[in-house]
Write a protein that holds these residues in place. Structure first.
Motif: not given
Length: 208
Positions: A16-17, A21-22, A79-80, A153-157
């Protein structure tokens, strides 16, 4: 929906937007060895070489390549990322590696930290698809994560994305099975604990 498209679409939907950005913020300081690897990968190519980048992301490699007198077509699927690439002065096209056909044939295709989001079976399909999109003598430059297994995996984002991991022998074998005659591997310990095998694969001159 089949598993391939399901995994692909779920991962793309995480960009996403806000997550883009992250991503841009967390990847703004590329490691010198990453940059040097990309520079070396197009060494001796003529300035008019047809070049294509899959998953251009923050656009840093495209900016560097273009600054050296080349012209690489940037692309991404979410799209982002397309919006970000446009905002920094690049001219992206929307391209989903799994479902879209390459616009033309190329001398050089770059995909850094993109195959990491596909399963082993999917990677093998994409290696062959990319081989077919290269001219004889062309180069496919890509990276995969070092390790074992695959999954979400759920990491730094802060969102779950699909990742797969490879050994050096396995990714070299898969690359050669796709048709590439020369395979050069490097190893880089990246940011955020991401350890990559960096691959430069060449298609034999005259191959179709």
């Amino acid at each position: 929906m089949n598993t391939i498209l399901d995994n692909n679409q779920k991962t793309l939907m995480t960009y996403t937007r806000e997550s883009v950005k992250s991503y841009v913020k967390n990847n703004k300081n590329r490691l010198p060895q990453e940059v040097e690897w990309v520079k070396r990968s197009f060494m001796n190519l003529p300035k008019n070489a047809k070049m294509f980048e899959i998953g251009s992301g923050d656009g840093c490699f495209a900016k560097m390549i273009n600054s050296l007198g080349y012209n690489i077509q940037v692309s991404d699927a979410p799209d982002a990322f397309i919006e970000h690439l446009s905002d920094i002065g690049l001219d992206p096209i929307k391209f989903n590696w799994m479902t879209d056909e390459f616009p033309k044939t190329y001398d050089y295709i770059l995909a850094h930290a993109v195959l990491v989001h596909f399963s082993h079976d999917e990677v093998k399909l994409l290696l062959k698809k990319t081989f077919d999109a290269l001219r004889g003598g062309g180069r496919f430059v890509f990276s995969v994560k070092k390790g074992e297994g695959e999954g979400w995996v759920d990491n730094y984002l802060g969102v779950e994305r699909y990742f797969s991991y490879w050994s050096a022998d396995d990714i070299e074998q898969a690359t050669r099975e796709a048709g590439f005659s020369e395979v050069e591997l490097d190893y880089i310990e990246g940011n955020h604990g991401n350890n990559f095998f960096m691959v430069i694969a060449k298609k034999t001159e005259g191959a179709i």
